[in-house]
Enzyme design. Structure first.
Site, short mmCIF file in Angstrom:
data_model
loop_
_atom_site.label_atom_id
_atom_site.label_comp_id
_atom_site.label_asym_id
_atom_site.label_seq_id
_atom_site.Cartn_x
_atom_site.Cartn_y
_atom_site.Cartn_z
N CYS A 86 0.83 -1.21 0.00
CA CYS A 86 0.00 0.00 0.00
C CYS A 86 0.87 1.26 0.00
CB CYS A 86 -0.96 -0.05 1.18
SG CYS A 86 -2.36 1.09 0.99
N HIS A 203 -3.69 -5.58 0.95
CA HIS A 203 -3.05 -5.83 2.25
C HIS A 203 -3.05 -7.31 2.63
CE1 HIS A 203 -2.62 -1.66 3.71
NE2 HIS A 203 -3.70 -1.41 3.00
N GLU A 205 -1.31 -8.68 4.84
CA GLU A 205 -1.14 -8.79 6.30
C GLU A 205 -2.47 -8.65 7.03
OE1 GLU A 205 -0.93 -6.11 4.65
OE2 GLU A 205 -1.12 -4.31 5.87
#
Lengths: 230, 85
Positions: A86, A203, A205
């Site tokens: 990002c 994302h 994560e």
């Protein structure tokens, strides 16, 4: 394996990355403050999401001059893995680690939703745990994620298999309605020429735990574990 | 050394989609400015800088644009004015 997660003023996904590495992957992580001058022995560097330096001037433009970035660039030049997510992707482009730029979303809206990605190249150290063409559900949350590069760069990226992920619809195909930000050729993630820097707007994560709605991001971290520590 | 005030314009490169410019163009057309064909939204940056002369101030600002102020991938810049400050 040791992950170094860079925290810039305005980073806000550093904790998510820490959680993914330590709790989901079970590996070691430490934060690297932007003013630090060494990577503290990190095998993998994570440039996390957020709004470093308030996105002043352009997203990522100021962060690239942080002291730690000199070390990150040197690490990348040595072939060290860098996972740029990002805002991290924006920083990596500004720092010249990856080609192109991330511009304001075509819709002008900040988009926060779970999207579908198609794995384009499962040969990279970041994608080895996926199958070619595998569809993933991964969240995005950004206002400036429209991947833009000149035709020559795009052709080279495609030809060299450096497009890692693309935005697709439920049927696994690219089309305008499945492209959340207007990225050229629906590109969601690319790797560097050496294959050791991955930049992606989605994302992974935030997709490592069933509680979060998807675990499709975990294999990315597992890929690094199998490829890097080996 | 003298003090100069340098103004630079940074705009999205022609051919690169500028949704912000398009939105502003539509708004202007809605307001009745029917002659509006295209709008580009960019940045105007004013820099106070000490330099030996006007030419050096200009060159210095150009370098600032190339290194930081403009994104070479997507933006063009021009030095709008260089004035004694």
């Amino acid at each position: 394996m040791k992950f170094g997660i860079v925290t810039f003023p305005g980073s806000n996904c550093d904790y998510d990355a820490f959680h993914a590495v330590t709790d989901a992957l079970g590996e070691e992580a430490r934060y690297l403050w932007h003013r630090e001058h060494d990577l503290a022995g990190a095998d993998v560097v994570v440039l996390p999401g957020g709004f470093s330096y308030g996105d002043y001037l352009r997203a990522g433009a100021i962060a690239r001059f942080s002291p730690i970035m000199r070390e990150v660039v040197a690490h990348a030049k040595r072939g060290g893995p860098v996972l740029a997510i990002c805002n991290g992707f924006q920083i990596a482009c500004e720092a010249g680690l990856l080609p192109g730029a991330l511009l304001r979303n075509e819709s002008l809206a900040f988009v926060s939703e779970t999207v579908r990605l198609r794995v384009e190249n499962p040969e990279t150290m970041f994608t080895a745990g996926y199958e070619k063409g595998q569809l993933l559900r991964i969240p995005i949350a950004h206002g400036e994620g429209r991947y833009t590069a000149d035709e020559e760069t795009l052709t080279r990226l495609e030809g060299d298999g450096r497009v890692a992920f693309r935005y697709v619809g439920p049927d696994g195909r690219t089309d305008a309605s499945a492209n959340p930000n207007g990225s050229m050729r629906a590109i969601a993630g690319i790797v560097s020429e050496g294959g050791n820097v991955l930049g992606m707007m989605p994302h992974p994560e935030r997709a490592v735990d069933p509680l979060l709605g998807s675990v499709d991001g975990l294999a990315l971290f597992e890929s690094l574990l199998s490829r890097v520590s080996a | 050394m003298s003090n100069f005030r340098v103004a630079v314009h940074i705009v999205p490169r022609r051919g690169i989609l500028d949704p912000q410019g398009t939105a502003v163009a539509h708004a202007l057309q809605t307001l009745g400015f029917s002659g509006v064909a295209d709008v580009k939204v960019g940045r105007h940056i004013v820099i106070d800088v000490a330099a030996p002369d006007r030419g050096a101030a200009d060159r210095s600002a150009r370098e600032m644009c190339e290194k930081l102020l403009a994104n070479p991938v997507t933006e063009d810049f021009e030095i709008a004015t260089v004035e004694p400050a």
